[in-house]
Design a protein around this motif. Structure first.
Motif, PDB file in Angstrom:
ATOM      1  N   TRP A 116       0.825  -1.210   0.000  1.00 38.91           N
ATOM      2  CA  TRP A 116       0.000   0.000   0.000  1.00 38.91           C
ATOM      3  C   TRP A 116       0.858   1.258   0.000  1.00 38.91           C
ATOM      4  N   ALA A 117       1.887   1.288   0.875  1.00 39.88           N
ATOM      5  CA  ALA A 117       2.728   2.484   0.959  1.00 39.88           C
ATOM      6  C   ALA A 117       3.474   2.725  -0.344  1.00 39.88           C
ATOM      7  N   GLY A 118       4.004   1.657  -0.957  1.00 44.51           N
ATOM      8  CA  GLY A 118       4.715   1.823  -2.217  1.00 44.51           C
ATOM      9  C   GLY A 118       3.810   2.318  -3.326  1.00 44.51           C
ATOM     10  N   PHE A 119       2.596   1.766  -3.388  1.00 44.82           N
ATOM     11  CA  PHE A 119       1.645   2.212  -4.408  1.00 44.82           C
ATOM     12  C   PHE A 119       1.206   3.649  -4.154  1.00 44.82           C
ATOM     13  N   ALA A 120       0.926   3.971  -2.892  1.00 40.65           N
ATOM     14  CA  ALA A 120       0.477   5.321  -2.570  1.00 40.65           C
ATOM     15  C   ALA A 120       1.523   6.357  -2.945  1.00 40.65           C
ATOM     16  N   VAL A 190       8.770  -5.421  11.260  1.00 43.27           N
ATOM     17  CA  VAL A 190       8.169  -4.893  10.041  1.00 43.27           C
ATOM     18  C   VAL A 190       8.929  -3.671   9.545  1.00 43.27           C
ATOM     19  N   ALA A 191       9.300  -2.780  10.465  1.00 39.10           N
ATOM     20  CA  ALA A 191      10.009  -1.565  10.063  1.00 39.10           C
ATOM     21  C   ALA A 191      11.336  -1.897   9.402  1.00 39.10           C
ATOM     22  N   ARG A 192      11.995  -2.927   9.878  1.00 32.91           N
ATOM     23  CA  ARG A 192      13.310  -3.288   9.343  1.00 32.91           C
ATOM     24  C   ARG A 192      13.220  -3.798   7.916  1.00 32.91           C
ATOM     25  N   VAL A 193      12.190  -4.551   7.602  1.00 35.88           N
ATOM     26  CA  VAL A 193      12.100  -5.202   6.296  1.00 35.88           C
ATOM     27  C   VAL A 193      11.257  -4.405   5.307  1.00 35.88           C
ATOM     28  N   ALA A 194      10.284  -3.636   5.801  1.00 36.44           N
ATOM     29  CA  ALA A 194       9.347  -2.953   4.916  1.00 36.44           C
ATOM     30  C   ALA A 194       9.995  -1.826   4.126  1.00 36.44           C
ATOM     31  N   ALA A 195      10.964  -1.132   4.737  1.00 38.32           N
ATOM     32  CA  ALA A 195      11.515   0.074   4.105  1.00 38.32           C
ATOM     33  C   ALA A 195      12.033  -0.159   2.686  1.00 38.32           C
ATOM     34  N   PRO A 196      12.932  -1.137   2.455  1.00 40.12           N
ATOM     35  CA  PRO A 196      13.394  -1.341   1.071  1.00 40.12           C
ATOM     36  C   PRO A 196      12.300  -1.823   0.132  1.00 40.12           C
ATOM     37  N   LEU A 197      11.336  -2.577   0.641  1.00 39.24           N
ATOM     38  CA  LEU A 197      10.244  -3.044  -0.214  1.00 39.24           C
ATOM     39  C   LEU A 197       9.370  -1.876  -0.652  1.00 39.24           C
ATOM     40  N   VAL A 198       9.126  -0.935   0.252  1.00 42.61           N
ATOM     41  CA  VAL A 198       8.316   0.229  -0.102  1.00 42.61           C
ATOM     42  C   VAL A 198       8.960   0.996  -1.247  1.00 42.61           C
ATOM     43  N   ARG A 199      10.269   1.202  -1.160  1.00 39.31           N
ATOM     44  CA  ARG A 199      10.947   1.962  -2.211  1.00 39.31           C
ATOM     45  C   ARG A 199      10.951   1.194  -3.538  1.00 39.31           C
ATOM     46  N   LEU A 200      11.067  -0.136  -3.478  1.00 37.04           N
ATOM     47  CA  LEU A 200      11.032  -0.926  -4.713  1.00 37.04           C
ATOM     48  C   LEU A 200       9.654  -0.874  -5.367  1.00 37.04           C
ATOM     49  N   VAL A 201       8.606  -1.023  -4.559  1.00 33.88           N
ATOM     50  CA  VAL A 201       7.254  -0.947  -5.112  1.00 33.88           C
ATOM     51  C   VAL A 201       7.010   0.445  -5.692  1.00 33.88           C
ATOM     52  N   ARG A 202       7.434   1.478  -4.998  1.00 33.41           N
ATOM     53  CA  ARG A 202       7.268   2.849  -5.493  1.00 33.41           C
ATOM     54  C   ARG A 202       7.954   3.014  -6.850  1.00 33.41           C
ATOM     55  N   ALA A 203       9.210   2.568  -6.928  1.00 27.49           N
ATOM     56  CA  ALA A 203       9.943   2.696  -8.186  1.00 27.49           C
ATOM     57  C   ALA A 203       9.285   1.878  -9.289  1.00 27.49           C
ATOM     58  N   GLY A 204       8.796   0.684  -8.946  1.00 31.96           N
ATOM     59  CA  GLY A 204       8.139  -0.151  -9.939  1.00 31.96           C
ATOM     60  C   GLY A 204       6.869   0.485 -10.469  1.00 31.96           C
ATOM     61  N   ALA A 233      -0.074  -3.479 -11.053  1.00 30.48           N
ATOM     62  CA  ALA A 233       0.340  -4.251  -9.876  1.00 30.48           C
ATOM     63  C   ALA A 233       1.238  -5.439 -10.208  1.00 30.48           C
ATOM     64  N   PRO A 234       0.865  -6.330 -11.145  1.00 31.59           N
ATOM     65  CA  PRO A 234       1.744  -7.486 -11.415  1.00 31.59           C
ATOM     66  C   PRO A 234       3.137  -7.075 -11.875  1.00 31.59           C
ATOM     67  N   ASN A 235       3.230  -6.057 -12.731  1.00 33.65           N
ATOM     68  CA  ASN A 235       4.532  -5.649 -13.259  1.00 33.65           C
ATOM     69  C   ASN A 235       5.347  -4.861 -12.248  1.00 33.65           C
ATOM     70  N   ALA A 236       4.671  -4.121 -11.367  1.00 35.28           N
ATOM     71  CA  ALA A 236       5.389  -3.319 -10.384  1.00 35.28           C
ATOM     72  C   ALA A 236       5.834  -4.144  -9.192  1.00 35.28           C
ATOM     73  N   LEU A 237       5.081  -5.193  -8.851  1.00 32.56           N
ATOM     74  CA  LEU A 237       5.389  -5.978  -7.654  1.00 32.56           C
ATOM     75  C   LEU A 237       6.406  -7.084  -7.902  1.00 32.56           C
ATOM     76  N   GLY A 238       6.709  -7.380  -9.175  1.00 32.02           N
ATOM     77  CA  GLY A 238       7.669  -8.444  -9.468  1.00 32.02           C
ATOM     78  C   GLY A 238       9.018  -8.250  -8.805  1.00 32.02           C
ATOM     79  N   PRO A 239       9.678  -7.097  -9.003  1.00 31.24           N
ATOM     80  CA  PRO A 239      10.978  -6.877  -8.337  1.00 31.24           C
ATOM     81  C   PRO A 239      10.874  -6.908  -6.822  1.00 31.24           C
ATOM     82  N   ALA A 240       9.763  -6.401  -6.275  1.00 33.47           N
ATOM     83  CA  ALA A 240       9.601  -6.409  -4.824  1.00 33.47           C
ATOM     84  C   ALA A 240       9.488  -7.831  -4.293  1.00 33.47           C
ATOM     85  N   MET A 241       8.799  -8.714  -5.015  1.00 29.98           N
ATOM     86  CA  MET A 241       8.691 -10.105  -4.593  1.00 29.98           C
ATOM     87  C   MET A 241      10.053 -10.790  -4.612  1.00 29.98           C
TER      88      MET A 241
END
Length: 315
Positions: A116-120, A190-204, A233-241
């Motif tokens: 949600w944060a990355g998409f927002a 959650v704070a430790r792991v979420a931060a890089p995922l948020v930035r990856l989803v945002r960039a995607g 969503a499918p194309n943006a979330l691939g790198p994050a996964m």
């Protein structure tokens, strides 16, 4: 194709786990003293020390001990703890359950929060919302786990008294019936792991929205909801996964910090105690199970990532 991929990963993973077990066993032999020395008191004579070593089976050649333990694992026997004389499965069963609950809850919270944060942030790059989310994610990514944990204990648990500060005297049923105990540990994880995922989803999201096929889909009248769910969503979330599969080290370090600061009776605490006691069967069992779980999780994430490889919509 997927079956061959899984089989190849299983075979490679089995070799990796075997090498890891051999390395851990060899390194444990380099520690000063053994389980008999840890259990022996200062009043023990050399004969008593030798008898203790014989009772524990430490007078057998190390390679023979290692291979015997591996043979027992094949039949489901993880051996007996040197420290407590209990079956290893009983020693590690409870702690693994505690750590599993923490890991599962972290994942359940992590995925929707990071997504949600990355998409927002990615839907409106440069906006106030984007800047706030990016700033918060960078802050949590840069602050060490133990600093965040100590700050939460000092100011939230002790200062404000909102949540318990430690897990002293708390068992798994209590954790599940009184979820307040889990708030601060889960916040750190959650704070430790979420931060890089948020930035990856945002960039995607930003990259996908800039693709020509997205503009073409808009021209064809594809609705916003359908566009986001079916194409973005499918194309943006691939790198994050794929990145999620590489966060095992972050989760492991987070578990170590969380269990140390909050006195959580999980598997990391058990492993540290086993190392101190030179309890090789317990150490090897923990390494084996965590290694198998890590390989299984990474294989599953890779399979999901392959399904989410960016695809283009034909105009």
């Amino acid at each position: 194709m997927h079956a061959r991929f899984v089989l190849r990963r299983v075979l490679i993973g089995a070799g990796q786990v075997f090498i890891l077990l051999a390395l851990v066993f060899g390194l444990s032999l380099l520690l000063p003293g053994d389980a008999a020395d840890v259990q022996a008191s200062d009043t023990f004579s050399e004969g008593q020390r030798a008898e203790t070593r014989h009772l524990l089976g430490l007078d057998i050649a190390p390679l023979t001990r290692f291979l015997t333990w591996l043979g027992g694992v094949v039949t489901g026997d993880f051996g007996t703890s040197y420290a407590s004389a209990e079956p290893v499965t009983e020693v590690i069963g409870g702690p693994f359950a505690v750590t599993a609950v923490l890991a599962v809850l972290t994942t359940v919270i992590l995925l929707p929060v990071a997504g949600w944060a990355g998409f927002a942030a990615g839907l409106r790059p440069g906006s106030v919302r984007d800047r706030v989310i990016t700033t918060v994610s960078v802050f949590f990514d840069s602050i060490p786990d133990f600093v965040l944990a100590v700050l939460l204990v000092a100011y939230v648990a002790i200062g404000l008294g909102l949540f318990p500060a430690t897990f002293l005297g708390v068992d798994l049923p209590t954790m599940l019936t009184e979820p307040g105990y889990l708030v601060l540990p889960l916040t750190v994880m959650v704070a430790r792991v979420a931060a890089p995922l948020v930035r990856l989803v945002r960039a995607g999201v930003i990259n996908v929205l800039a693709e020509p096929y997205i503009e073409q889909a808009r021209r064809l009248g594809v609705g916003r909801t359908s566009l986001l769910l079916r194409h973005v969503a499918p194309n943006a979330l691939g790198p994050a996964m794929q990145e999620l599969g590489r966060t095992g080290d972050g989760l492991l370090s987070g578990v170590l910090i969380v269990e140390a600061v909050f006195v959580l009776p999980g598997i990391a605490t058990t492993l540290i105690d086993a190392i101190g006691n030179r309890d090789q069967p317990v150490i090897l069992a923990i390494v084996l199970i965590t290694g198998v779980v890590a390989i299984a999780v990474n294989t599953l994430i890779d399979l999901v990532g392959q399904r989410m490889v960016p695809r283009r919509v034909q105009s």
